[in-house]
Structures are given as C-alpha cells and as structure tokens.
Design a protein around this motif. Structure first.
Motif, mmCIF file in Angstrom:
data_model
loop_
_atom_site.group_PDB
_atom_site.id
_atom_site.type_symbol
_atom_site.label_atom_id
_atom_site.label_comp_id
_atom_site.label_asym_id
_atom_site.label_seq_id
_atom_site.Cartn_x
_atom_site.Cartn_y
_atom_site.Cartn_z
ATOM 1 N N PHE A 1 -16.182 -22.652 16.727
ATOM 2 C CA PHE A 1 -15.967 -21.638 17.366
ATOM 3 C C PHE A 1 -17.531 -21.718 18.745
ATOM 4 C CE2 PHE A 1 -19.860 -18.790 17.278
ATOM 5 C CZ PHE A 1 -19.378 -17.393 18.046
ATOM 6 N N TYR A 2 -18.339 -22.748 17.423
ATOM 7 C CA TYR A 2 -19.232 -23.570 18.698
ATOM 8 C C TYR A 2 -18.955 -24.648 19.526
ATOM 9 C CZ TYR A 2 -22.655 -22.748 14.542
ATOM 10 O OH TYR A 2 -23.337 -21.582 13.386
ATOM 11 N N LEU A 3 -17.849 -24.494 19.403
ATOM 12 C CA LEU A 3 -17.485 -25.670 21.238
ATOM 13 C C LEU A 3 -16.694 -24.496 21.847
ATOM 14 C CD1 LEU A 3 -16.239 -29.294 18.556
ATOM 15 C CD2 LEU A 3 -18.072 -28.817 20.821
ATOM 16 N N THR A 4 -15.706 -24.120 21.582
ATOM 17 C CA THR A 4 -14.710 -22.866 22.208
ATOM 18 C C THR A 4 -14.860 -21.693 22.096
ATOM 19 O OG1 THR A 4 -13.499 -22.742 20.386
ATOM 20 C CG2 THR A 4 -13.467 -25.023 21.314
ATOM 21 N N GLY A 5 -16.034 -21.328 21.985
ATOM 22 C CA GLY A 5 -15.499 -19.544 21.633
ATOM 23 C C GLY A 5 -16.440 -19.501 23.301
ATOM 24 N N PHE A 6 -16.668 -19.566 23.893
ATOM 25 C CA PHE A 6 -16.953 -19.187 25.082
ATOM 26 C C PHE A 6 -15.265 -18.971 26.396
ATOM 27 C CE2 PHE A 6 -21.395 -20.927 23.583
ATOM 28 C CZ PHE A 6 -21.804 -19.579 23.812
ATOM 29 N N GLY A 7 -14.623 -19.602 25.629
ATOM 30 C CA GLY A 7 -13.004 -19.543 26.456
ATOM 31 C C GLY A 7 -13.124 -20.403 28.017
ATOM 32 N N HIS A 8 -13.690 -21.708 27.367
ATOM 33 C CA HIS A 8 -14.068 -22.446 28.335
ATOM 34 C C HIS A 8 -13.220 -24.068 28.468
ATOM 35 C CE1 HIS A 8 -15.812 -19.343 31.161
ATOM 36 N NE2 HIS A 8 -17.396 -19.810 30.729
ATOM 37 N N SER A 9 -12.356 -23.891 27.553
ATOM 38 C CA SER A 9 -11.905 -26.011 26.746
ATOM 39 C C SER A 9 -10.867 -25.186 26.965
ATOM 40 C CB SER A 9 -12.336 -25.550 25.146
ATOM 41 O OG SER A 9 -13.772 -25.807 25.119
ATOM 42 N N GLU A 10 -10.426 -26.005 26.700
ATOM 43 C CA GLU A 10 -9.004 -26.990 26.840
ATOM 44 C C GLU A 10 -8.468 -27.752 25.496
ATOM 45 O OE1 GLU A 10 -6.798 -30.027 29.639
ATOM 46 O OE2 GLU A 10 -9.154 -30.824 30.198
ATOM 47 N N LEU A 11 -7.086 -27.564 25.028
ATOM 48 C CA LEU A 11 -6.389 -28.384 24.155
ATOM 49 C C LEU A 11 -5.568 -29.155 24.456
ATOM 50 C CD1 LEU A 11 -6.015 -28.453 20.859
ATOM 51 C CD2 LEU A 11 -4.675 -26.295 20.874
ATOM 52 N N ARG A 12 -5.597 -30.031 23.623
ATOM 53 C CA ARG A 12 -4.403 -31.093 23.489
ATOM 54 C C ARG A 12 -3.796 -31.328 22.348
ATOM 55 N NH1 ARG A 12 -2.699 -35.586 26.761
ATOM 56 N NH2 ARG A 12 -1.641 -37.449 25.867
ATOM 57 N N GLU B 1 -3.215 -35.037 15.969
ATOM 58 C CA GLU B 1 -4.049 -35.376 16.278
ATOM 59 C C GLU B 1 -4.282 -33.655 17.716
ATOM 60 O OE1 GLU B 1 -6.541 -38.636 16.433
ATOM 61 O OE2 GLU B 1 -6.331 -38.088 18.513
ATOM 62 N N MET B 2 -5.517 -33.090 16.814
ATOM 63 C CA MET B 2 -5.474 -31.594 17.778
ATOM 64 C C MET B 2 -7.284 -32.216 18.497
ATOM 65 S SD MET B 2 -4.474 -28.236 15.757
ATOM 66 C CE MET B 2 -5.115 -27.481 16.281
ATOM 67 N N LYS B 3 -7.389 -31.921 19.951
ATOM 68 C CA LYS B 3 -8.374 -32.266 20.473
ATOM 69 C C LYS B 3 -9.159 -31.420 21.436
ATOM 70 C CE LYS B 3 -5.780 -36.472 21.769
ATOM 71 N NZ LYS B 3 -5.792 -37.623 21.595
ATOM 72 N N VAL B 4 -10.264 -31.531 21.972
ATOM 73 C CA VAL B 4 -10.494 -30.254 22.762
ATOM 74 C C VAL B 4 -11.671 -30.858 24.061
ATOM 75 C CG1 VAL B 4 -9.957 -28.174 21.278
ATOM 76 C CG2 VAL B 4 -12.746 -29.297 21.046
ATOM 77 N N ARG B 5 -11.875 -30.181 25.056
ATOM 78 C CA ARG B 5 -12.833 -30.857 25.856
ATOM 79 C C ARG B 5 -13.189 -29.643 26.966
ATOM 80 N NH1 ARG B 5 -10.022 -35.100 29.730
ATOM 81 N NH2 ARG B 5 -8.189 -33.801 30.508
ATOM 82 N N PRO B 6 -14.527 -29.036 27.396
ATOM 83 C CA PRO B 6 -14.502 -28.104 28.472
ATOM 84 C C PRO B 6 -13.662 -28.485 29.496
ATOM 85 C CG PRO B 6 -16.577 -29.387 28.078
ATOM 86 C CD PRO B 6 -15.212 -30.210 27.367
ATOM 87 N N ASN B 7 -12.546 -27.051 30.349
ATOM 88 C CA ASN B 7 -11.993 -27.437 31.335
ATOM 89 C C ASN B 7 -12.082 -26.944 32.407
ATOM 90 O OD1 ASN B 7 -9.480 -26.962 33.082
ATOM 91 N ND2 ASN B 7 -8.328 -26.002 31.644
#
Length: 375
Positions: free
Chosen positions: A218-229, A348-354
């Motif tokens: 949530f801290y990393l993605t809760g603002f809705g500007h992330s992508e997932l691979r 492996e699930m990983k996120v970064r800002p889109n």
C-alpha cells in the motif's frame, strides 16, 4: 646375550666325543652276569640321553651366538646412522631455523589476509543501503536506479508514509530495472499458507522466498501510479511474463487494513496471458479472513491467500507442488499459461512507478474461474 660370554662350542664337541666313546665301550662289554648286563644297558640309555641333551645345548649355543652377531651388526648400523643424523642436524640447524621463521612469517601473513577477506566479506554481505549516499532516502528502487545504483540486491527504501523505511530486494536489470520485488516463490522453502497478520506484515527473507506485506505494498502503490511485472517459470525451463500498466493495493484508501487491501489492476501485456484482471476490485482473503465472493473460503479451499473472487484464475501464493499435480487449482497457478493443475517452479511479482501512467478503467470479470465444489 653378553658379548663377553665365552664360546663353549669346542667343549660341547669334546663332551660328545667322550659320550660316544663310553657308549662304544658299553656296547663292546660282554658279561654273563644278568645284573651287570642290566646295569650296563641302563648306563647306555643314560649316556644316550646325555648325548642328546649335549647336542641340543651345542646347537642352541651356536644359534644364540649367530643371533648375537646379527644383533651386534644391527646395533652398529643404528649407532652409525644416529651419528650421521646428529651430524646433519648440527650442520643444518641454522638453515632449519630460517625455514621455521619463514613459515611462521607466512602463516602470520595468511592470517592477516584472512582477516582482511573476512572483513571484506562482511561488508559485501551488508545490504546495499549501507553503502548508499549519506542522507539519501529513496522511496523505492526506481529512485535508487536513477541515483546510479545498478546492482541487483537488498536496499533500504523510505516510502512517503513509512519514514522508518524497510529493506527490499531491487531488480535493477529486468526490463530497464528499478523494480521493487513484492513476492517471490522459488523453491518451496517458505510456508505461504498463512493468516491475515502474516500477509499484512510480510514474511520470509527478501533474498529468497518472501511476501513483502500488504501494508508495505500500500505504501508503494496506493496512489495508483505504479506498474506490475510478474515473471514466472515452469519445471521444463519455460519462462513467461505478465505486465500490468496499472497496479495498486488499497488505492486511495484511508484505512487499507479495514478495507481489505483492495486490488486495482489493468492494462495487461506480456507472454504469460492474463490471469489477474478478473481479480481486480477484490479484497484480499486469507484462511482466517474470508473476503471473497464464494460461499466457501477460497483461501482455505485452494490452500493459499489472494485477491480471490469466486474463486481464482491465478493463485501465486498456493502450495508449492512442483509441476503437474492431481489436485485442482491449489498450487502456484497461472491458469492462462499452464492451466489449473500445474504448480509453477518460480514466480516473482515486482512494482515500480509508471512514468507514463495509463488511465484507470474497469476490467471485465467473467465467470471462467475455478470455484469450490459446494457440499
């Protein structure tokens, strides 16, 4: 045997000669007196016994003499060898001392080198954040990559709403890098059939199998500007991936724990096929917190924990069943790639800002997902 002992060999020979002479005289002695004949016969037998004993003693004495001579020869050889060794030691004492000192110096040098290597190993085993620029507080792995940290490994990050920070594994190489890993399955060493608290707070080691934790996601993605691979692999060395241009856990939530860490995901691309869009909009379910749309608890039924609907098209936190299995949909599943009866080797699930965020949209949800058999 005393080396000064006299040699009795000649005495034994003379004694045997006397005995033989006496025996000859007795044999030639004739008498008509029966008592005298009995005495002569008895004397003859006694002389034979004495002759036998004398012969045995002579042989034994000769044997002892020969053994003594051999022993003395060996003693002389040993004494000679001892003298030679003493001389060599005396001559080489200085050289040996030098060799000993040299070996000791080398051992001390090796010890110092070992300590140096041990210190270096300790430094290298520290998370990369220990070597980060002083005062630098990156919010995620993409900021680390932008700052010049290009090695995969463990770093500390400090998301906006978590100033204390926490350690994560950063993938700095896949598809441009900058990915913060939030889930990994690789060998079945970690139990993923856990309850709500474990999934909220996270478990495992970031260098191996782990779940980062719903609150941290949530801290990393809760603002809705992330992508997932999501990178997945089977036991036949096949690999595939699924990318989603929009990914969020607890999007815009004030109390994500109470709201169930709702999943938002959209804009699929990749080679694995989509097995996640049908879970978008769902709360997270564990075996002890049922928040799915099934009459049964999907987490308990399919031995995992996920954003189940009724019930799933993916189950990456399921049992590690190592390939094909007879049970249904309860392994590490990505149904669009391997169906519901094949448990993946790794995920492996990983996120970064889109940096080019896609617009939010509502994903369609069909009913083509496994459901528990109701009794």
């Amino acid at each position: 045997m005393d080396p000064n002992c006299p040699d009795y060999s000649n005495d034994f020979l003379r004694w045997e000669e006397v005995q033989n002479s006496l025996l000859s005289l007795l044999r030639n002695h004739n008498t008509d007196n029966w008592q005298e004949r009995g005495l002569v016969q008895k004397l003859g037998e006694e002389l034979k016994l004495l002759a036998g004993h004398a012969h045995s003693m002579r042989v034994e004495a000769e044997t002892l003499k020969r053994g003594q001579n051999a022993l003395m020869e060996r003693i002389n050889i040993l004494q000679s060898e001892q003298s030679r060794i003493s001389q060599l030691l005396s001559e080489s004492q200085g050289g040996v001392s030098k060799v000993v000192r040299s070996v000791a110096d080398s051992l001390h040098g090796l010890q110092r080198e070992t300590e140096s290597l041990r210190t270096m190993k300790t430094e290298l085993q520290k998370p990369n954040d220990f070597r980060q620029t002083k005062g630098f507080r990156p919010q995620d792995c993409s900021e680390l990559l932008d700052a010049g940290f290009t090695e995969d490994g463990v770093y500390s990050i400090f998301p906006t709403h978590e100033p204390r920070g926490f350690s994560v594994y950063c993938d700095m190489t896949t598809d441009g890098g900058g990915w913060t890993v939030i889930q990994r399955r690789s060998d079945g060493s970690v139990n993923f059939f856990r309850g709500w608290t474990a999934y909220r707070d996270g478990f495992g080691q970031v260098t191996g199998e782990h779940w980062l934790g719903l609150q941290r996601m949530f801290y990393l993605t809760g603002f809705g500007h992330s992508e997932l691979r999501i990178d997945i692999a089977d036991f036949e060395n096949g690999t595939a991936y699924a990318s989603y241009g929009l990914f969020a856990v607890g999007l815009d939530s004030v109390n994500p724990d109470e709201d169930g860490y709702v999943l938002t995901v959209d804009h699929y691309s990749g080679t694995a096929g989509d097995s996640l869009l049908k879970h978008s909009g769902m709360q997270f379910t564990t075996k002890d917190r049922d928040q799915d749309q099934s009459e049964n608890n999907c987490a308990a039924y399919y031995q995992g924990a996920w954003w189940y609907r009724n019930c799933h098209t993916s189950n990456l936190n399921g049992q590690y069943l190592r390939g094909g299995h007879a049970s249904y949909a309860d392994g590490v599943e990505w149904s669009s790639w391997t169906g519901w009866q094949y448990s993946l080797r790794s995920s492996e699930m990983k996120v970064r800002p889109n940096k080019s965020p896609a617009p939010r949209s509502s994903a369609s949800h069909s009913d083509s997902e496994p459901r528990p058999v109701l009794n």
